[in-house]
Design a protein around this motif. Structure first.
Motif, PDB file in Angstrom:
ATOM      1  N   ALA A 104       0.834  -1.206   0.000  1.00  0.00           N
ATOM      2  CA  ALA A 104       0.000   0.000   0.000  1.00  0.00           C
ATOM      3  C   ALA A 104       0.868   1.255   0.000  1.00  0.00           C
ATOM      4  O   ALA A 104       0.524   2.250  -0.635  1.00  0.00           O
ATOM      5  CB  ALA A 104      -0.931  -0.003   1.202  1.00  0.00           C
ATOM      6  N   GLY A 105       2.000   1.212   0.706  1.00  0.00           N
ATOM      7  CA  GLY A 105       2.924   2.345   0.707  1.00  0.00           C
ATOM      8  C   GLY A 105       3.471   2.617  -0.681  1.00  0.00           C
ATOM      9  O   GLY A 105       3.586   3.766  -1.106  1.00  0.00           O
ATOM     10  N   PHE A 106       3.802   1.545  -1.404  1.00  0.00           N
ATOM     11  CA  PHE A 106       4.271   1.704  -2.783  1.00  0.00           C
ATOM     12  C   PHE A 106       3.175   2.320  -3.642  1.00  0.00           C
ATOM     13  O   PHE A 106       3.431   3.244  -4.417  1.00  0.00           O
ATOM     14  CB  PHE A 106       4.715   0.360  -3.359  1.00  0.00           C
ATOM     15  N   LEU A 107       1.953   1.807  -3.519  1.00  0.00           N
ATOM     16  CA  LEU A 107       0.838   2.368  -4.283  1.00  0.00           C
ATOM     17  C   LEU A 107       0.682   3.857  -3.995  1.00  0.00           C
ATOM     18  O   LEU A 107       0.503   4.658  -4.908  1.00  0.00           O
ATOM     19  CB  LEU A 107      -0.466   1.652  -3.932  1.00  0.00           C
ATOM     20  N   PHE A 108       0.747   4.216  -2.708  1.00  0.00           N
ATOM     21  CA  PHE A 108       0.557   5.605  -2.316  1.00  0.00           C
ATOM     22  C   PHE A 108       1.625   6.504  -2.929  1.00  0.00           C
ATOM     23  O   PHE A 108       1.324   7.591  -3.417  1.00  0.00           O
ATOM     24  CB  PHE A 108       0.547   5.726  -0.789  1.00  0.00           C
ATOM     25  N   THR A 109       2.894   6.060  -2.916  1.00  0.00           N
ATOM     26  CA  THR A 109       3.976   6.901  -3.449  1.00  0.00           C
ATOM     27  C   THR A 109       3.961   6.977  -4.970  1.00  0.00           C
ATOM     28  O   THR A 109       4.704   7.766  -5.547  1.00  0.00           O
ATOM     29  CB  THR A 109       5.366   6.416  -2.982  1.00  0.00           C
ATOM     30  N   THR A 110       3.117   6.183  -5.618  1.00  0.00           N
ATOM     31  CA  THR A 110       2.960   6.288  -7.070  1.00  0.00           C
ATOM     32  C   THR A 110       1.696   7.063  -7.426  1.00  0.00           C
ATOM     33  O   THR A 110       1.257   7.046  -8.569  1.00  0.00           O
ATOM     34  CB  THR A 110       2.935   4.901  -7.738  1.00  0.00           C
ATOM     35  N   GLY A 111       1.099   7.717  -6.424  1.00  0.00           N
ATOM     36  CA  GLY A 111      -0.050   8.578  -6.683  1.00  0.00           C
ATOM     37  C   GLY A 111      -1.399   7.896  -6.575  1.00  0.00           C
ATOM     38  O   GLY A 111      -2.423   8.503  -6.866  1.00  0.00           O
ATOM     39  N   LEU A 130      -4.714  13.116   6.772  1.00  0.00           N
ATOM     40  CA  LEU A 130      -3.864  12.247   7.580  1.00  0.00           C
ATOM     41  C   LEU A 130      -2.424  12.333   7.078  1.00  0.00           C
ATOM     42  O   LEU A 130      -2.190  12.478   5.877  1.00  0.00           O
ATOM     43  CB  LEU A 130      -4.305  10.784   7.462  1.00  0.00           C
ATOM     44  N   VAL A 131      -1.476  12.211   8.009  1.00  0.00           N
ATOM     45  CA  VAL A 131      -0.077  12.059   7.639  1.00  0.00           C
ATOM     46  C   VAL A 131       0.117  10.563   7.398  1.00  0.00           C
ATOM     47  O   VAL A 131      -0.275   9.744   8.221  1.00  0.00           O
ATOM     48  CB  VAL A 131       0.868  12.561   8.752  1.00  0.00           C
ATOM     49  N   ILE A 132       0.716  10.210   6.268  1.00  0.00           N
ATOM     50  CA  ILE A 132       0.856   8.812   5.887  1.00  0.00           C
ATOM     51  C   ILE A 132       2.304   8.366   6.094  1.00  0.00           C
ATOM     52  O   ILE A 132       3.233   9.011   5.612  1.00  0.00           O
ATOM     53  CB  ILE A 132       0.450   8.598   4.408  1.00  0.00           C
ATOM     54  N   TYR A 133       2.463   7.240   6.813  1.00  0.00           N
ATOM     55  CA  TYR A 133       3.778   6.662   7.110  1.00  0.00           C
ATOM     56  C   TYR A 133       3.876   5.259   6.523  1.00  0.00           C
ATOM     57  O   TYR A 133       2.863   4.584   6.340  1.00  0.00           O
ATOM     58  CB  TYR A 133       3.978   6.524   8.624  1.00  0.00           C
ATOM     59  N   ASP A 134       5.116   4.798   6.314  1.00  0.00           N
ATOM     60  CA  ASP A 134       5.310   3.381   6.028  1.00  0.00           C
ATOM     61  C   ASP A 134       5.578   2.686   7.367  1.00  0.00           C
ATOM     62  O   ASP A 134       5.578   3.324   8.423  1.00  0.00           O
ATOM     63  CB  ASP A 134       6.425   3.154   5.004  1.00  0.00           C
ATOM     64  N   GLU A 135       5.814   1.385   7.334  1.00  0.00           N
ATOM     65  CA  GLU A 135       6.016   0.625   8.572  1.00  0.00           C
ATOM     66  C   GLU A 135       7.281   1.020   9.316  1.00  0.00           C
ATOM     67  O   GLU A 135       7.419   0.747  10.502  1.00  0.00           O
ATOM     68  CB  GLU A 135       6.044  -0.871   8.267  1.00  0.00           C
ATOM     69  N   ASN A 136       8.239   1.658   8.635  1.00  0.00           N
ATOM     70  CA  ASN A 136       9.504   2.063   9.253  1.00  0.00           C
ATOM     71  C   ASN A 136       9.465   3.478   9.828  1.00  0.00           C
ATOM     72  O   ASN A 136      10.470   3.981  10.297  1.00  0.00           O
ATOM     73  CB  ASN A 136      10.640   1.963   8.238  1.00  0.00           C
ATOM     74  N   GLY A 137       8.315   4.148   9.733  1.00  0.00           N
ATOM     75  CA  GLY A 137       8.189   5.495  10.269  1.00  0.00           C
ATOM     76  C   GLY A 137       8.584   6.598   9.300  1.00  0.00           C
ATOM     77  O   GLY A 137       8.722   7.751   9.698  1.00  0.00           O
ATOM     78  N   ILE A 139       7.833   9.218   6.445  1.00  0.00           N
ATOM     79  CA  ILE A 139       6.647   9.927   5.955  1.00  0.00           C
ATOM     80  C   ILE A 139       6.545   9.744   4.443  1.00  0.00           C
ATOM     81  O   ILE A 139       7.481  10.064   3.711  1.00  0.00           O
ATOM     82  CB  ILE A 139       6.711  11.422   6.320  1.00  0.00           C
ATOM     83  N   LEU A 140       5.391   9.242   4.007  1.00  0.00           N
ATOM     84  CA  LEU A 140       5.160   9.020   2.584  1.00  0.00           C
ATOM     85  C   LEU A 140       4.373  10.150   1.941  1.00  0.00           C
ATOM     86  O   LEU A 140       4.454  10.347   0.734  1.00  0.00           O
ATOM     87  CB  LEU A 140       4.410   7.709   2.363  1.00  0.00           C
ATOM     88  N   GLY A 141       3.587  10.867   2.739  1.00  0.00           N
ATOM     89  CA  GLY A 141       2.801  11.952   2.174  1.00  0.00           C
ATOM     90  C   GLY A 141       1.618  12.322   3.032  1.00  0.00           C
ATOM     91  O   GLY A 141       1.564  12.029   4.223  1.00  0.00           O
ATOM     92  N   ILE A 142       0.658  12.966   2.387  1.00  0.00           N
ATOM     93  CA  ILE A 142      -0.566  13.421   3.050  1.00  0.00           C
ATOM     94  C   ILE A 142      -1.734  12.811   2.297  1.00  0.00           C
ATOM     95  O   ILE A 142      -1.783  12.844   1.058  1.00  0.00           O
ATOM     96  CB  ILE A 142      -0.666  14.963   3.019  1.00  0.00           C
ATOM     97  N   GLY A 143      -2.667  12.236   3.044  1.00  0.00           N
ATOM     98  CA  GLY A 143      -3.844  11.638   2.438  1.00  0.00           C
ATOM     99  C   GLY A 143      -5.108  12.182   3.078  1.00  0.00           C
ATOM    100  O   GLY A 143      -5.061  12.856   4.100  1.00  0.00           O
ATOM    101  N   ARG A 144      -6.221  11.878   2.460  1.00  0.00           N
ATOM    102  CA  ARG A 144      -7.523  12.266   3.013  1.00  0.00           C
ATOM    103  C   ARG A 144      -8.325  10.996   3.243  1.00  0.00           C
ATOM    104  O   ARG A 144      -8.466  10.169   2.341  1.00  0.00           O
ATOM    105  CB  ARG A 144      -8.239  13.200   2.040  1.00  0.00           C
TER     106      ARG A 144
END
Length: 168
Positions: A104-111, A130-137, A139-144
């Motif tokens: 899901a983190g990969f999907l998110f960072t590809t838009g 929401l602030v979006i994180y991966d499992e390692n902490g 920050i991947l971005g901002i989501g709604r």
């Protein structure tokens, strides 16, 4: 027609806008911000030593410190601070965040938007962002958040991959 840029410390009102945005997520850990006024008011996190050096320069720089967002006037003529991803490195995030699985983190960072099944953990109180994180902490971005949908549970607002995907 070129307009001259103005450089200054953030005013008390601007700092209050920044602080109110940070309080939606946790506690602001940085307290020195500067503004470059042009078409918009770009906000930078700087430290005192850098600011002292900038004040001594004869030629003012275009940017300095870490760009953390922009202050704009919305359609209702209300000033608002719009943070970017880097802003959240200066905030101790305690609420309104989500942790994503690796896929899901990969999907998110590809838009892409994230399904509910890709969210490992989330804390949601009040705001839809929401602030979006991966499992390692990281920050991947901002989501709604979109609680009515399982397929598009978190909608991508902005992410760290946006720079690489931009049109050149």
């Amino acid at each position: 027609m070129s307009k001259e840029l103005r450089y200054r410390r953030a005013s008390a009102w601007e700092y209050d806008l920044i602080l109110r945005e940070a309080e939606k997520y946790g506690e602001l850990e940085h307290h020195f911000f500067a503004v470059v006024e042009g078409r918009f008011r770009d906000v930078y996190a700087v430290n005192g030593r850098v600011w002292a050096e900038i004040e001594g320069l004869k030629i003012k720089p275009y940017a300095y410190g870490t760009f953390v967002g922009t202050i704009k006037v919305d359609k209702n003529l209300v000033e608002k601070f719009y943070p970017n991803v880097e802003f959240f490195y200066f905030v101790e995030v305690e609420k309104n965040y989500a942790v994503l699985s690796p896929k899901a983190g990969f999907l998110f960072t590809t838009g892409k938007d994230v399904p509910r099944s890709g969210v490992r953990k989330y804390v949601w109180q009040g705001t839809k962002k929401l602030v979006i994180y991966d499992e390692n902490g990281v920050i991947l971005g901002i989501g709604r958040i979109n609680p009515e949908s399982n397929r598009k549970f978190i909608l991508n607002v902005t992410d760290i991959g946006e720079f690489l995907r931009r049109n050149r």
